[in-house]
Design an enzyme around this catalytic site. Structure first.
Site, mmCIF file in Angstrom:
data_model
loop_
_atom_site.group_PDB
_atom_site.id
_atom_site.type_symbol
_atom_site.label_atom_id
_atom_site.label_comp_id
_atom_site.label_asym_id
_atom_site.label_seq_id
_atom_site.Cartn_x
_atom_site.Cartn_y
_atom_site.Cartn_z
ATOM 1 N N GLY A 120 9.238 -0.523 -2.786
ATOM 2 C CA GLY A 120 9.128 -0.269 -1.356
ATOM 3 C C GLY A 120 7.982 0.658 -0.990
ATOM 4 C CD GLU A 175 12.691 3.757 4.708
ATOM 5 O OE1 GLU A 175 13.487 4.542 5.199
ATOM 6 O OE2 GLU A 175 13.031 2.776 4.021
ATOM 7 C CB ILE A 197 -0.565 -3.672 -3.487
ATOM 8 C CG1 ILE A 197 -0.301 -2.225 -3.913
ATOM 9 C CG2 ILE A 197 -0.942 -3.752 -2.011
ATOM 10 C CD1 ILE A 197 0.901 -1.554 -3.270
ATOM 11 C CB THR A 200 7.224 -4.116 7.818
ATOM 12 O OG1 THR A 200 7.754 -5.440 7.960
ATOM 13 C CG2 THR A 200 8.237 -3.118 8.341
#
Ligand code: MOS
Length: 720
Positions: free
Chosen positions: A682, A685, A610, A455
């Protein structure tokens, strides 16, 4: 833009994954899998296997390893192989052969003769719908406007109603690294090298299954070749290798073959979803009904929550009714898989929204804008930060949405269409603890147990650490993937940056305090002075300043360390939290062969701050490619016998480069510090959420054919 710190090691082959570890005297294990889908093992003749060259041990439910069901705080119970003689699916681990070499173990495994008393197997979700059961932990829900008696009444009162059934396929994570483990016992303590999503979780599950103290198990996973939810729970090879290594007194390595991965690990459930949307003429949603059914294993251990994962929160509506049912089947178990619930749920919901837009004659982006929620329906807590409209605006401009016409367009032999979908994924975080060590050579070590399953978390730790300590990132060594480090929780649920990042910020404050205390203490280099910390240096009021390394050298210490912890708390009572996104796809369907090719896609995401643009982009892109895969490629098919018909990477299609010609990612950047101190939400996903619907909606735009199941195949688009 920071390249992954672990990138060079990975691309040069120096990164050591679990199964890359070798030890003197190591033996090799091979799993024996069931060849029926349902029944009882009556006999296992292991005589020939035991007598085969090099064999050290053959373990079966009749000659068991010392193992019991694993329990952990996060997952509850996790299935452990060889506990009983029940067979619940084809390809279930039922035996384990250990030998001097991998080939000897594999050859001997082929000699195990199994006698079954077979029972009829239920392997089709469609066939099982009639006997569906309540889904544990997922209660039916109805939010109704005042005076409305039922969702049916609200639907009946709507000017336009769309009601359809959607279907999604069984999938397997198919991570590049097959599940594997190397187990080594020394003086009663176990060390396991095995790719997973949280090393301390794996240590806890192994300790529980082995009946030993948690402190005597150390789980290591410095590199993980993809996980996606499929390496959250401890895998069969890890349990078996650990138990066999204990009884044999030798290190044991066990790895699944690629084919075994498709049945001996858990995947994504097939789903059936019935959606009814009722709207006024102006597009205002009046009623949303979402009823879901998903496959589950015989032990009912996992629910794929498609209704609750999407319609519960996505649109403002006065009337909402959700249900979720499960259908226990004799197929491999199901588990978390990238956006569990949201991924297949969004195919259904976002296809239905597109169908509603068609029925209303309205632009699908405009329809979504008109129904944007400021809080989940029936809840008082508003979104902490929501910029979904901006995602659609930015995306529409960048993608050229204005060029789309309701009937698509033609380009030679190709029918070209565009589709959109909303993406949402809850912004979550877990408790995490991080240790920061400042060293006398001006370097910093940041450690937390967790995992970086690809990730980019390792790099994020360094970046957040560099910022919090105001030191250059090159001087920071982040460490992950060792259960001996402070507990960093799980790389799952798209939580890791928010969880571990927040803990880094707390630990940085703590370690700076400790450093200042050393400097100002009696005998310290700045004894008695009022101190502050800036740009990696300790500053005294009188203008003297020292780097942290200078302070440590002055007091004769190698290092100073502190831990910091962070956990979700009060904020949960004040707001609802989610990441948001807008997915755009363009497809070309060949007029004569009816082949669908993705030609372009764009995802625009609102994921808070970010931290690392490069890794964030890759994460989102990877998720989007998963979405195309779900839409056009992936489906694990079962024969009537319950045997997977395509359980290998020749038959189980995933996209290759040629399938993804152009993919683009953009972020709208609104740090969400109501969610956590780092401001990030998050993004692991959400990238996949909505994409399958955007593809299907584009196929409809191109061809006028509405396909309500995925994957979409050529047969679905043959002209009627
Ligand atoms: Mo995952 S499906 O975030 O473990």
């Amino acid at each position: 833009m920071t390249s992954r710190l672990d990138g060079p090691l990975k691309v040069t082959g120096q990164a050591k994954y679990g199964a890359d570890h070798n030890f003197p005297g190591m033996a090799y294990g091979y799993l024996v899998l069931s060849t029926i889908a349902h029944g009882e093992i009556e006999t296992m003749d292991v005589t020939a296997a035991k007598g085969a060259p090099g064999v050290l041990g053959v373990y079966t439910p009749f000659d068991r390893l010392e193992l019991s069901t694993a329990r952990s705080a996060l997952f509850g119970e996790t299935w452990v192989p060889l506990q009983d003689r029940e067979v619940a699916y084809y390809g279930q681990p039922i035996g384990f052969v250990v030998a001097e070499t991998f080939e000897q173990a594999r050859d001997a495994a082929m000699l195990v003769e199994v006698g079954y008393r077979a029972r009829p197997a239920l392997t089709s979700l469609e066939d099982g719908l009639a006997t569906a059961e309540e889904a544990p932990g997922t209660e039916d829900l109805a939010v109704l406007a005042e005076g409305v008696e039922s969702i049916e009444e609200a639907l009946a009162a709507s000017s336009v109603v769309v009601e359809q059934t959607y279907r999604t396929a069984t999938q397997n994570h198919a991570a590049m690294e097959p599940h594997s483990a190397v187990a080594v016992w020394e003086s009663g303590a176990l060390t396991v090298y095995s790719g997973n999503q949280g090393s301390d979780l794996q240590a806890a599950e192994l300790a529980s299954a082995l009946g030993v103290d948690g402190a005597s198990v150390r789980a290591l996973n410095p590199f993980v070749g993809g996980a996606f939810g499929g390496k959250a729970r401890t895998s069969a090879p890890a349990f078996l290798a650990a138990a066999a290594a204990r009884v044999l007194g030798r290190p044991v390595k066990a790895a699944l073959t690629r084919e075994q991965v498709f049945t001996a690990t858990a995947g994504r459930a097939a789903t059936v979803q019935k959606i009814a949307l009722g709207a006024a003429e102006d597009g205002t949603l009046i009623a949303v009904r979402h009823d879901s059914w998903c496959a589950t294993a015989a032990d009912r251990s996992f629910v794929e929550p498609t209704s609750h994962g999407t319609s519960r929160e996505w649109y403002a509506t006065q009337n909402l009714a959700l249900s979720q049912r499960i259908v226990p089947l004799n197929v491999p178990p199901t588990t978390f898989m990238r956006a569990p619930g949201e991924a297949p749920g969004s195919f259904a919901l976002e296809s239905a929204i597109d169908e509603l837009a068609v029925a209303l004659g309205m632009d699908p982006i405009e329809l979504r804008r008109r129904n944007s929620s400021i809080a989940p329906p029936g809840k008082d807590l508003q979104w902490s930060s929501k910029h979904l409209d901006e995602c659609f605006q930015v995306g529409a401009q960048r993608f050229g949405w204005a060029q789309r016409s309701p009937g698509g367009r033609e380009d030679g032999d190709w029918l070209v269409g565009m589709g959109v979908a909303t993406a949402m994924f809850p912004a979550l975080r877990f408790p995490a603890t991080v240790e920061i060590t400042l060293r006398e050579d001006e370097t910093v070590v940041i450690s937390t147990s967790g995992a970086d399953p690809g990730t980019g978390l390792l790099t994020v730790l360094a970046l957040v650490g560099a910022e919090s300590l105001a030191v250059p990132v090159e001087r920071i060594t982040p460490r992950l993937g060792d259960s001996a480090f402070p507990s960093g929780g799980m790389s799952g649920g798209s939580t890791a940056t928010a969880s571990a990042g927040s803990a880094v910020m707390v630990a940085a404050v703590e370690v700076i305090d400790a450093l200042l205390a050393l400097a100002s203490a009696p005998g310290g280099p700045l004894a008695g002075a009022e101190l502050s910390y800036e740009d990696g240096r300790v500053l005294a009021e009188d203008g003297r300043s020292m780097s942290f390394g200078e302070v440590l050298r002055a007091v004769g210490r190698e290092s100073v360390s502190a831990t910091g912890s962070s956990a979700p708390g009060e904020e949960l009572t004040k707001h609802s939290f989610s990441s948001f996104g807008a997915q755009f796809c363009e497809v070309r369907v060949h007029k004569w062969t009816r082949e669908t090719r993705l030609s372009r896609m764009l995802g625009v995401f609102d994921c808070g701050r970010i931290i690392n643009e490069k890794a964030a982009r890759s994460q989102a892109l990877g998720g989007m490619i998963w979405g195309v895969s779900a839409a056009l490629h992936e489906a694990l098919e079962f024969e009537g016998s319950g045997r997977p018909a395509n359980g290998d990477l020749a038959g189980y299609l995933v996209p290759v480069n040629a399938d993804i010609p152009e993919a683009d990612v953009e972020f709208v950047r609104y740090p969400d510090t109501l969610h956590n101190a780092v401001g990030s939400k998050g993004l692991g996903e959400i990238g996949t959420v909505g994409v399958a619907a955007a593809v299907a909606n584009a196929v409809y735009n191109a061809t006028g054919v509405r396909v309500r199941h995925i994957p979409i195949t050529i047969e679905d688009l043959l002209v009627q």
